[in-house]
Scaffold this motif. Structure first.
Motif, PDB file in Angstrom:
ATOM      1  N   VAL A  28    -110.264  23.817  56.279  1.00 29.01           N
ATOM      2  CA  VAL A  28    -110.762  25.194  56.262  1.00 29.01           C
ATOM      3  C   VAL A  28    -109.556  26.124  56.158  1.00 29.01           C
ATOM      4  O   VAL A  28    -108.577  25.967  56.895  1.00 29.01           O
ATOM      5  CB  VAL A  28    -111.554  25.520  57.550  1.00 29.01           C
ATOM      6  N   GLY A  29    -109.609  27.080  55.242  1.00 29.92           N
ATOM      7  CA  GLY A  29    -108.528  28.042  55.096  1.00 29.92           C
ATOM      8  C   GLY A  29    -108.897  29.383  55.694  1.00 29.92           C
ATOM      9  O   GLY A  29    -110.055  29.800  55.656  1.00 29.92           O
ATOM     10  N   VAL A  30    -107.907  30.040  56.268  1.00 34.34           N
ATOM     11  CA  VAL A  30    -108.103  31.357  56.866  1.00 34.34           C
ATOM     12  C   VAL A  30    -107.070  32.319  56.285  1.00 34.34           C
ATOM     13  O   VAL A  30    -105.860  32.128  56.471  1.00 34.34           O
ATOM     14  CB  VAL A  30    -107.965  31.303  58.408  1.00 34.34           C
ATOM     15  N   ASP A  31    -107.550  33.320  55.552  1.00 34.46           N
ATOM     16  CA  ASP A  31    -106.710  34.350  54.967  1.00 34.46           C
ATOM     17  C   ASP A  31    -105.542  33.721  54.181  1.00 34.46           C
ATOM     18  O   ASP A  31    -105.776  32.876  53.331  1.00 34.46           O
ATOM     19  CB  ASP A  31    -106.223  35.319  56.053  1.00 34.46           C
ATOM     20  N   THR A  45    -112.634  23.112  51.999  1.00 38.14           N
ATOM     21  CA  THR A  45    -114.081  23.090  51.789  1.00 38.14           C
ATOM     22  C   THR A  45    -114.651  24.501  51.810  1.00 38.14           C
ATOM     23  O   THR A  45    -115.562  24.837  51.054  1.00 38.14           O
ATOM     24  CB  THR A  45    -114.756  22.250  52.888  1.00 38.14           C
ATOM     25  N   ILE A  46    -114.096  25.338  52.691  1.00 34.59           N
ATOM     26  CA  ILE A  46    -114.571  26.697  52.868  1.00 34.59           C
ATOM     27  C   ILE A  46    -113.382  27.554  53.303  1.00 34.59           C
ATOM     28  O   ILE A  46    -112.413  27.036  53.870  1.00 34.59           O
ATOM     29  CB  ILE A  46    -115.715  26.742  53.916  1.00 34.59           C
ATOM     30  N   ALA A  47    -113.445  28.849  53.023  1.00 32.52           N
ATOM     31  CA  ALA A  47    -112.359  29.751  53.393  1.00 32.52           C
ATOM     32  C   ALA A  47    -112.936  31.033  53.983  1.00 32.52           C
ATOM     33  O   ALA A  47    -114.007  31.495  53.576  1.00 32.52           O
ATOM     34  CB  ALA A  47    -111.486  30.075  52.187  1.00 32.52           C
ATOM     35  N   PHE A  48    -112.210  31.610  54.942  1.00 32.94           N
ATOM     36  CA  PHE A  48    -112.614  32.828  55.622  1.00 32.94           C
ATOM     37  C   PHE A  48    -111.482  33.843  55.587  1.00 32.94           C
ATOM     38  O   PHE A  48    -110.308  33.468  55.658  1.00 32.94           O
ATOM     39  CB  PHE A  48    -112.947  32.532  57.096  1.00 32.94           C
ATOM     40  N   GLY A  49    -111.827  35.120  55.507  1.00 34.03           N
ATOM     41  CA  GLY A  49    -110.788  36.123  55.649  1.00 34.03           C
ATOM     42  C   GLY A  49    -111.095  37.430  54.957  1.00 34.03           C
ATOM     43  O   GLY A  49    -112.008  37.530  54.132  1.00 34.03           O
ATOM     44  N   ASP A  50    -110.307  38.450  55.316  1.00 35.52           N
ATOM     45  CA  ASP A  50    -110.350  39.710  54.582  1.00 35.52           C
ATOM     46  C   ASP A  50    -109.309  39.712  53.463  1.00 35.52           C
ATOM     47  O   ASP A  50    -109.321  40.567  52.594  1.00 35.52           O
ATOM     48  CB  ASP A  50    -110.140  40.904  55.524  1.00 35.52           C
ATOM     49  N   ILE A  62    -106.992  31.952  44.555  1.00 36.71           N
ATOM     50  CA  ILE A  62    -107.860  31.426  45.611  1.00 36.71           C
ATOM     51  C   ILE A  62    -109.312  31.392  45.141  1.00 36.71           C
ATOM     52  O   ILE A  62    -110.017  30.390  45.312  1.00 36.71           O
ATOM     53  CB  ILE A  62    -107.720  32.278  46.890  1.00 36.71           C
ATOM     54  N   GLU A  63    -109.762  32.475  44.530  1.00 39.52           N
ATOM     55  CA  GLU A  63    -111.147  32.563  44.069  1.00 39.52           C
ATOM     56  C   GLU A  63    -111.459  31.514  43.000  1.00 39.52           C
ATOM     57  O   GLU A  63    -112.587  31.027  42.913  1.00 39.52           O
ATOM     58  CB  GLU A  63    -111.431  33.965  43.539  1.00 39.52           C
ATOM     59  N   SER A  64    -110.459  31.153  42.224  1.00 41.66           N
ATOM     60  CA  SER A  64    -110.679  30.166  41.166  1.00 41.66           C
ATOM     61  C   SER A  64    -110.701  28.734  41.694  1.00 41.66           C
ATOM     62  O   SER A  64    -111.179  27.824  41.007  1.00 41.66           O
ATOM     63  CB  SER A  64    -109.571  30.283  40.107  1.00 41.66           C
ATOM     64  N   GLN A  65    -110.193  28.535  42.917  1.00 44.18           N
ATOM     65  CA  GLN A  65    -110.047  27.175  43.445  1.00 44.18           C
ATOM     66  C   GLN A  65    -111.040  26.834  44.551  1.00 44.18           C
ATOM     67  O   GLN A  65    -111.365  25.662  44.746  1.00 44.18           O
ATOM     68  CB  GLN A  65    -108.622  26.981  43.993  1.00 44.18           C
ATOM     69  N   VAL A  66    -111.509  27.834  45.280  1.00 44.17           N
ATOM     70  CA  VAL A  66    -112.348  27.581  46.454  1.00 44.17           C
ATOM     71  C   VAL A  66    -113.794  27.966  46.146  1.00 44.17           C
ATOM     72  O   VAL A  66    -114.081  29.124  45.832  1.00 44.17           O
ATOM     73  CB  VAL A  66    -111.837  28.360  47.679  1.00 44.17           C
ATOM     74  N   LYS A  67    -114.686  27.016  46.256  1.00 45.52           N
ATOM     75  CA  LYS A  67    -116.083  27.267  45.903  1.00 45.52           C
ATOM     76  C   LYS A  67    -116.786  28.161  46.919  1.00 45.52           C
ATOM     77  O   LYS A  67    -117.551  29.055  46.558  1.00 45.52           O
ATOM     78  CB  LYS A  67    -116.834  25.940  45.781  1.00 45.52           C
ATOM     79  N   GLU A  68    -116.555  27.897  48.211  1.00 41.03           N
ATOM     80  CA  GLU A  68    -117.234  28.675  49.250  1.00 41.03           C
ATOM     81  C   GLU A  68    -116.227  29.589  49.924  1.00 41.03           C
ATOM     82  O   GLU A  68    -115.407  29.146  50.738  1.00 41.03           O
ATOM     83  CB  GLU A  68    -117.913  27.761  50.274  1.00 41.03           C
ATOM     84  N   LEU A  69    -116.295  30.863  49.578  1.00 42.67           N
ATOM     85  CA  LEU A  69    -115.328  31.847  50.055  1.00 42.67           C
ATOM     86  C   LEU A  69    -116.076  32.914  50.847  1.00 42.67           C
ATOM     87  O   LEU A  69    -116.893  33.652  50.294  1.00 42.67           O
ATOM     88  CB  LEU A  69    -114.599  32.476  48.865  1.00 42.67           C
TER      89      LEU A  69
END
Length: 215
Positions: A28-31, A45-50, A62-69
């Protein structure tokens, strides 16, 4: 399943993340931690952040690589790490490991440590640890706990998180204790060491922060 959460703390404090990239691990990625993961060839698998800590170009990547943002406005009640941790606990994993959650801003670091407290107090707590290049830390509730020697992190400290921790007993340590009452603010249990392959620590009330460190 183990969930590894990578936040945007100083990159030079990250351990080798490939050491934690087991088959059963989910990332899981954060910011900015999302970008740091992708740079290492690990796709979360999923990423969170502003995502206020990445450039426009980095965000596009990031948007091109992570499906669930899961993207949020900077003005919100929870930190990005809290949002990610809440999601992770809902998945009911065997364990959760936090990276990029120490160093840099001290307010973020202290907040990340305190995020572990409500998780520990749940009826069925999940094993959660915070890991960086030099330290491993986690919380423990009352009871008797086994602790094993780690070659690269020989120093072990016990720090009360709430006002008092009574009946602290350390066995198998260089500096043993027997039913010692420890109050918040005490430095009595800083930089202890195991004298054999394992030891135990026990206490009857409170919450202990366990920190394993190297120089």
């Amino acid at each position: 399943m183990i969930i590894n959460i990578v936040a945007g703390g100083p990159e030079d404090l990250l351990p080798n993340l490939n050491d934690y990239n087991e088959d059963q691990a989910s990332w899981v990625g954060v910011d900015r931690g999302v970008f740091n993961l992708l740079k290492r060839g690990i796709k979360p698998t999923i990423a969170f952040g502003d995502f206020d800590s990445v450039t426009i170009e980095e965000l596009k990547f990031i948007e091109s690589q992570v499906k669930e943002l899961k993207r949020y406005q900077p003005e919100k009640n929870e930190t990005d790490m809290e949002l990610a941790l809440n999601w992770a606990t809902e998945q009911k994993p065997e364990a959760i490991r936090l990276f990029g959650a120490s160093g840099g801003r001290l307010d973020h670091f202290l907040a990340n440590v305190q995020l572990l407290i409500p998780q520990l107090l749940k009826k069925f707590p999940i094993d959660i640890s915070l890991i960086d290049r030099s330290n491993l830390l986690y919380l423990k509730a009352p009871g008797k706990h086994k602790i094993t020697k780690m070659k690269n992190q020989k120093y072990i400290s016990f720090i009360p998180i709430i006002k008092e921790v009574p009946d602290l007993t350390l066995e198998g340590f260089k500096y043993p204790l027997k039913n010692r009452h420890i109050s918040i603010g005490s430095t009595l249990c800083i930089s202890n060491e195991l004298i054999s392959d394992y030891g135990t620590f026990s206490f009857s009330e409170g919450i202990l922060l366990v920190i394993r460190s190297r120089d």
